[in-house]
Design an enzyme around this catalytic site. Structure first.
Site, PDB file in Angstrom:
ATOM      1  N   TYR A  55       2.310   5.846   3.014  1.00 19.20           N
ATOM      2  CA  TYR A  55       1.943   5.304   4.331  1.00 19.20           C
ATOM      3  C   TYR A  55       1.338   6.338   5.285  1.00 19.20           C
ATOM      4  CZ  TYR A  55       4.633   1.302   2.672  1.00 19.20           C
ATOM      5  OH  TYR A  55       5.079   0.229   1.928  1.00 19.20           O
TER       6      TYR A  55
ATOM      7  N   ASN B 104       0.420  -6.710  10.608  1.00 19.82           N
ATOM      8  CA  ASN B 104       0.969  -6.127   9.393  1.00 19.82           C
ATOM      9  C   ASN B 104       2.428  -6.571   9.356  1.00 19.82           C
ATOM     10  OD1 ASN B 104       2.023  -4.677   7.293  1.00 19.82           O
ATOM     11  ND2 ASN B 104       1.186  -2.700   7.927  1.00 19.82           N
TER      12      ASN B 104
ATOM     13  N   ASP C 244       3.134 -20.227   8.548  1.00 17.20           N
ATOM     14  CA  ASP C 244       3.040 -21.471   9.306  1.00 17.20           C
ATOM     15  C   ASP C 244       2.796 -21.208  10.793  1.00 17.20           C
ATOM     16  OD1 ASP C 244       3.481 -22.797   6.947  1.00 17.20           O
ATOM     17  OD2 ASP C 244       5.528 -23.427   7.417  1.00 17.20           O
TER      18      ASP C 244
ATOM     19  N   HIS D  13      -2.684  -4.107   5.854  1.00 14.69           N
ATOM     20  CA  HIS D  13      -1.690  -3.307   5.132  1.00 14.69           C
ATOM     21  C   HIS D  13      -2.200  -1.878   5.081  1.00 14.69           C
ATOM     22  CE1 HIS D  13       0.150  -7.055   3.862  1.00 14.69           C
ATOM     23  NE2 HIS D  13      -1.085  -7.479   3.664  1.00 14.69           N
TER      24      HIS D  13
ATOM     25  N   ARG E 106       3.916  -7.095  -4.448  1.00 19.81           N
ATOM     26  CA  ARG E 106       3.189  -6.850  -3.189  1.00 19.81           C
ATOM     27  C   ARG E 106       1.792  -7.461  -3.194  1.00 19.81           C
ATOM     28  NH1 ARG E 106       6.383  -2.972  -0.570  1.00 19.81           N
ATOM     29  NH2 ARG E 106       7.462  -1.654  -2.043  1.00 19.81           N
TER      30      ARG E 106
HETATM   31  C1  DHK Z   1       3.994  -2.315   4.541  1.00 24.40           C
HETATM   32  C2  DHK Z   1       5.222  -2.613   4.043  1.00 24.40           C
HETATM   33  O1  DHK Z   1       6.311  -2.379   4.753  1.00 24.40           O
HETATM   34  C3  DHK Z   1       5.389  -3.137   2.695  1.00 24.40           C
HETATM   35  O2  DHK Z   1       6.519  -3.982   2.567  1.00 24.40           O
HETATM   36  C4  DHK Z   1       4.157  -3.856   2.202  1.00 24.40           C
HETATM   37  C5  DHK Z   1       2.743  -2.702   3.864  1.00 24.40           C
HETATM   38  C6  DHK Z   1       2.924  -2.994   2.398  1.00 24.40           C
HETATM   39  C7  DHK Z   1       1.623  -1.736   4.157  1.00 24.40           C
HETATM   40  O3  DHK Z   1       0.984  -1.225   3.250  1.00 24.40           O
HETATM   41  O4  DHK Z   1       1.373  -1.492   5.349  1.00 24.40           O
HETATM   42  O5  DHK Z   1       4.304  -4.191   0.831  1.00 24.40           O
END
Ligand code: DHK
Length: 196
Positions: free
Chosen positions: A24, A76, A89, A102, A113
């Protein structure tokens, strides 16, 4: 038309910057929210950024965006993206243009995912570009809304507008939207209509 875009982040995204940085990245949620505010400002829009670890609270945020007739939603939903029919919904009910974001490339990770309920209710999806995806989502929304970059609209040379988004991609986004007759971008679907 409202000039406010709701930027909604779901569970665990408050941990951005420290959570699995190899996936991330190192940018924090505060960095993301500043990026969104700066990008929105470039189009004369405002980013109203919210984060919650609770599904119901995220639904309440979407209802609020609907009630206030917001310009759009960037969302996100974290792990709820893959599980939440209720968030799907709520987005369909809102009938606002929404972008599913994401940070990671969800298609290059675990199978669970790869499906996003949010994407089905969204105008489009962006994944795999790190936190830059939020900026791209706002640019895409702005193009759809016909919001011109502030520096083009006002022809100003403000130093503090020289943020993350550059003039080139912004111009491209507007050009693409302007060519919608050929691109089919408005091919009979409402902005928030689910993909077939
Ligand atoms: C962020 C999350 O917390 C995951 O649960 C998703 C997503 C992916 C992201 O890539 O920002 O699977």
């Amino acid at each position: 038309m409202s000039k406010t875009i709701y930027v909604l982040n779901g569970p665990n995204l408050n941990l951005l910057g420290t959570r699995e940085p190899h996936i991330y990245g190192h940018a924090t949620l505060a960095d993301v929210e500043k990026l969104c505010a700066d990008t929105a400002k470039q189009f004369g829009l405002t980013a109203d950024c919210r984060q919650s670890n609770r599904e119901g609270e995220l639904i309440d945020f979407i209802h609020e965006a609907r009630a206030k007739a917001a310009a759009g939603i960037v969302i996100n939903a974290g792990g709820y993206s893959h599980t939440s029919i209720a968030l799907h919904d709520a987005l369909v009910a809102a009938q606002l243009p929404a972008i599913d974001v994401h940070v990671s490339n969800i298609h290059a990770r675990e199978d669970f995912r790869r499906h996003s309920y949010i994407a089905r209710a969204a105008l489009g999806s962006i994944c795999g570009f790190g936190v830059d995806g939020y900026r791209l989502a706002i640019m895409g929304l702005a193009a759809r809304l016909g919001a011109a970059p502030a520096d083009e609209a006002e022809d100003t040379d403000e130093g503090d507008d020289a943020g993350a988004a550059s003039a080139g991609p912004l111009t491209l986004a507007i050009d693409v939207q302007g060519d919608e007759a050929e691109s089919g971008a408005d091919a009979g679907q409402s902005p928030a209509a689910p993909a077939a």
